[in-house]
Write a protein that holds these residues in place. Structure first.
Motif, PDB file in Angstrom:
ATOM      1  N   ALA A  30      51.042  40.299  55.796  1.00 29.03           N
ATOM      2  CA  ALA A  30      50.914  39.998  54.372  1.00 29.03           C
ATOM      3  C   ALA A  30      51.881  40.825  53.530  1.00 29.03           C
ATOM      4  O   ALA A  30      52.472  40.329  52.566  1.00 29.03           O
ATOM      5  CB  ALA A  30      49.478  40.237  53.919  1.00 29.03           C
ATOM      6  N   GLU A  34      53.642  37.421  52.753  1.00 32.90           N
ATOM      7  CA  GLU A  34      52.568  36.657  52.112  1.00 32.90           C
ATOM      8  C   GLU A  34      53.086  35.614  51.132  1.00 32.90           C
ATOM      9  O   GLU A  34      52.638  34.464  51.111  1.00 32.90           O
ATOM     10  CB  GLU A  34      51.595  37.589  51.396  1.00 32.90           C
ATOM     11  N   ASN A  35      54.025  35.986  50.289  1.00 31.77           N
ATOM     12  CA  ASN A  35      54.553  35.052  49.297  1.00 31.77           C
ATOM     13  C   ASN A  35      55.996  35.431  48.972  1.00 31.77           C
ATOM     14  O   ASN A  35      56.572  36.317  49.603  1.00 31.77           O
ATOM     15  CB  ASN A  35      53.679  35.033  48.034  1.00 31.77           C
ATOM     16  N   ILE A 107      46.419  42.620  48.740  1.00 32.00           N
ATOM     17  CA  ILE A 107      46.368  42.049  50.086  1.00 32.00           C
ATOM     18  C   ILE A 107      44.966  42.175  50.667  1.00 32.00           C
ATOM     19  O   ILE A 107      44.433  41.226  51.269  1.00 32.00           O
ATOM     20  CB  ILE A 107      47.409  42.740  50.985  1.00 32.00           C
ATOM     21  N   HIS A 109      42.318  42.311  48.975  1.00 31.38           N
ATOM     22  CA  HIS A 109      41.538  41.337  48.212  1.00 31.38           C
ATOM     23  C   HIS A 109      41.613  39.962  48.866  1.00 31.38           C
ATOM     24  O   HIS A 109      40.616  39.250  48.984  1.00 31.38           O
ATOM     25  CB  HIS A 109      42.061  41.305  46.777  1.00 31.38           C
ATOM     26  N   GLN A 110      42.805  39.574  49.323  1.00 30.30           N
ATOM     27  CA  GLN A 110      42.964  38.280  50.005  1.00 30.30           C
ATOM     28  C   GLN A 110      42.194  38.252  51.320  1.00 30.30           C
ATOM     29  O   GLN A 110      41.552  37.262  51.669  1.00 30.30           O
ATOM     30  CB  GLN A 110      44.446  38.008  50.263  1.00 30.30           C
ATOM     31  N   HIS A 114      39.131  35.572  52.185  1.00 32.30           N
ATOM     32  CA  HIS A 114      39.117  34.666  53.334  1.00 32.30           C
ATOM     33  C   HIS A 114      37.928  34.943  54.239  1.00 32.30           C
ATOM     34  O   HIS A 114      37.391  34.036  54.873  1.00 32.30           O
ATOM     35  CB  HIS A 114      40.426  34.798  54.118  1.00 32.30           C
ATOM     36  N   SER A 318      48.320  36.651  43.654  1.00 32.39           N
ATOM     37  CA  SER A 318      47.718  37.289  44.818  1.00 32.39           C
ATOM     38  C   SER A 318      46.645  38.293  44.423  1.00 32.39           C
ATOM     39  O   SER A 318      45.613  38.399  45.091  1.00 32.39           O
ATOM     40  CB  SER A 318      48.809  37.986  45.646  1.00 32.39           C
ATOM     41  N   SER A 321      43.501  36.029  42.416  1.00 35.69           N
ATOM     42  CA  SER A 321      42.889  34.791  42.911  1.00 35.69           C
ATOM     43  C   SER A 321      43.089  34.663  44.411  1.00 35.69           C
ATOM     44  O   SER A 321      43.812  35.445  45.033  1.00 35.69           O
ATOM     45  CB  SER A 321      43.513  33.573  42.209  1.00 35.69           C
ATOM     46  N   GLY A 322      42.449  33.645  44.956  1.00 38.10           N
ATOM     47  CA  GLY A 322      42.678  33.268  46.347  1.00 38.10           C
ATOM     48  C   GLY A 322      43.706  32.172  46.458  1.00 38.10           C
ATOM     49  O   GLY A 322      43.843  31.543  47.511  1.00 38.10           O
ATOM     50  N   GLY A 323      44.431  31.928  45.373  1.00 36.31           N
ATOM     51  CA  GLY A 323      45.447  30.892  45.345  1.00 36.31           C
ATOM     52  C   GLY A 323      45.181  29.879  44.260  1.00 36.31           C
ATOM     53  O   GLY A 323      44.025  29.543  43.956  1.00 36.31           O
TER      54      GLY A 323
END
Length: 608
Positions: A30, A34-35, A107, A109-110, A114, A318, A321-323
């Motif tokens: 991540a 990750e992005n 990260i 948090h993500q 999930h 990121s 939110s979760g996206g």
């Protein structure tokens, strides 16, 4: 074969069933990938060594030992050393500069999100948990331990407070890890010809070595195989589920409408997550504007917003939110597939403690997304092209069905133009156009103009969360969106579509995908249910044996699409062409001419 080479680097990591190792691998992946704001992903997206980052990028933890992979596609073999140097220098820079505490918290948090999310779109959540527990059980780990990551996440939260922790992971697991390989996959136009020639030579040699007894034995075995394929199995020895075991009515959650905010609210057990959607009717778009929608919905969460550039927005998304994302849906009426209506949906999810941040995030993207970062737009379109071209072989049957059905209804035509073969061709043409600065500026201007029209539409909201979360969500929704005007303009519609299609598309695949489509009825028609069952009935009774067992295809079948009013036959990874199309017709003859048992019908009903 120019710019078609795939180059990836891979590292062997620790055991996947060791939770500490596993989560450290996920943290590492991540941080780097990750992005677009992640350093390694940014380097792979912006380099001119290739067309786009490899779809293999990331952590693979389904095997006993994990692997971390990164690389590019659309490159050349001689660029391998340059790519290795780029990746190594990027990793070293992360080690030297470190990673901010805020980024590491985002990260984790993500990872927590999930872990908490109860998702059931593919199959029941309980079955998903069982499937995720199989890998550690097979490899010698504790499957129950894997289902509760909270203790390990708590340990990681303490470890990331040490600024040397993540640089140490990168140094130990990647830079100083000798278990590394670089793989270069280069296209060869003559490869298939050499393979076919080798097969022919081998078969000829084997045939020349056969005796009369060998030939007779092969003929006998072929006859025995055909008899076995035609023989009906005794399935009475198997456990059976009957129609009486399936409830006639699916449970439907009850929602309530809040007139003050225009929100429909559902109270559901979400394990501490909240979900929000902004739904608005599509304005009256021209054909050219309509064709922009797939790019608009992809780019809206990938570009800058307000005063933040796209890298800062990636970090914000990121952390909060979760996206988030946008999608476009268009369907006909339940009794008329040609009477189309379209909607745009902005959606997002977050942990309940971030519900206010999610509301503000969606509002900011809705009102302030910018399409003026031209290089970023060009990068994303190049990535879209690479993904669409890659998907042809894996989704060839769906693309063939879409092409066959394009003239049946307006919805089928729209799917073909936006997401089908015509859409892929359009993306390739657009990618070429954007290499010209004037073409890029024009495209970005069209996206901005489309966004201005979309955000002026009247909107509604959908909120899903646990009961104690809904009132604060509604309050924040009313406060956040109170000053956002919505005049609204005429809604989009389409002219009816009806024409016949007889097409063949050529692509770089060694197998074929065949399809045939018939116009049928909308979902409200009395025949829709029977046609839905017919797809499985034809597959089980005739098509599987004819197309897969005898024809050699990986798969084949049929199905009713009541949304677009079309019944479609298909084959998947098929060595044949005309013979398969004949089998589609033969399936209907079989349906008319043969006597069928009630059990086969019941199985088809249960399969719906």
């Amino acid at each position: 074969t120019d710019n078609k080479t795939h180059i990836v680097m891979g590292w062997l990591l620790g055991h996947s069933f060791d939770l500490q190792e596993n989560l450290e691998g996920q943290l590492l992946s991540a941080v780097l990938l990750e992005n677009s704001a992640s350093p390694l992903m940014r380097a792979l997206e912006t380099t001119d060594l290739g067309h786009a980052p490899s779809p293999m990028c990331g952590l693979e933890d389904s095997n006993r030992e994990m692997t971390f992979v990164c690389g590019i596609e659309g490159s050349e073999p001689e660029r391998r050393a340059d790519l290795e140097q780029l990746i190594e220098s990027t990793l070293q820079k992360v080690v030297d500069d470190g990673v901010s505490q805020e980024r590491l918290e985002a990260i984790l948090h993500q990872l927590e999100l999930h872990q908490r999310e109860i998702a059931g779109d593919q199959f029941p959540y309980g079955l998903q948990l069982i499937m995720s527990a199989i890998a550690p059980m097979v490899h010698g780990g504790d499957p129950v331990e894997l289902l509760d990551l909270e203790p390990v996440l708590a340990t990681l939260r303490e470890k990331i407070k040490d600024p040397e922790y993540v640089p140490g992971l990168i140094r130990r697991k990647l830079l100083e890890n000798p278990h590394r390989v670089t793989l270069t996959l280069r296209p060869d136009e003559k490869l298939e010809g050499r393979r076919q020639q080798a097969i022919k030579e081998t078969l000829a040699r084997r045939k020349a070595e056969l005796s009369d007894d060998d030939i007779s034995h092969i003929v006998q075995r072929a006859q025995a195989l055909e008899e076995r394929q035609m023989r009906k199995d005794d399935d009475s020895i198997l456990p059976k589920v009957g129609l009486e075991d399936v409830p006639l009515q699916m449970p439907e959650p009850e929602g309530r409408y809040d007139a003050e905010t225009g929100a429909t609210v559902y109270s559901r057990g979400t394990n501490g997550l909240v979900y929000q959607q902004v739904v608005l009717p599509l304005p009256a778009l021209s054909k050219d504007e309509l064709l922009l929608l797939p790019y608009y919905t992809t780019l809206i969460s990938e570009v800058g917003c307000g005063e933040l550039d796209y890298l800062q927005m990636q970090d914000r998304i990121s952390a909060e939110s979760g996206g988030i994302g946008a999608s476009f849906t268009a369907k006909g009426q339940i009794d008329d597939v040609q009477a189309m209506a379209g909607y745009l949906i902005f959606s997002g999810k977050a942990l309940s403690r971030n519900s206010k941040a999610l509301t503000r995030l969606l509002k900011d993207v809705y009102t302030g997304a910018r399409f003026d970062e031209k290089e970023r737009v060009r990068e994303i379109i190049a990535q879209i092209r690479a993904r669409r071209e890659q998907a042809v072989t894996g989704s060839g049957h769906a693309l063939a069905m879409g092409a066959a059905a394009q003239g049946v209804s307006s919805g089928a035509w729209l799917s073909y133009r936006l997401g089908g073969l015509a859409g892929i061709r359009g993306t390739k043409e657009l990618d070429q156009q954007l290499k010209d600065e004037a073409g890029l500026a024009d495209f970005c201007g069209k996206l901005a103009a489309l966004h201005n029209r979309i955000r002026s539409q009247n909107r509604q909201f959908l909120l899903i969360g646990e009961d104690d979360q809904l009132s604060p969500m509604l309050d924040e929704l009313g406060t956040c969106w109170s000053g956002v005007s919505a005049e609204g303009e005429g809604n989009w519609s389409m002219e009816p579509v009806s024409y016949n299609t007889r097409e063949a598309w050529l692509t770089s695949t060694q197998v074929n995908f065949c399809a045939k489509a018939y116009p049928t009825v909308a979902v409200d028609h009395p025949d829709a249910a029977a046609l839905t069952v017919l797809g499985g009935f034809l597959r089980n009774g005739y098509l599987h044996r004819a197309i897969r067992e005898k024809g050699g295809a990986y798969g084949g079948g049929a199905g009713q699409d009541s949304v677009n009013g079309v019944f479609r036959f298909f084959s998947y990874r098929d060595p044949r062409l005309a013979e398969t199309l004949d089998d589609f017709d033969a399936a209907l003859n079989w349906l008319y001419s043969e006597a069928h048992e009630h059990q086969a019908l019941e199985e088809a009903i249960l399969g719906v």
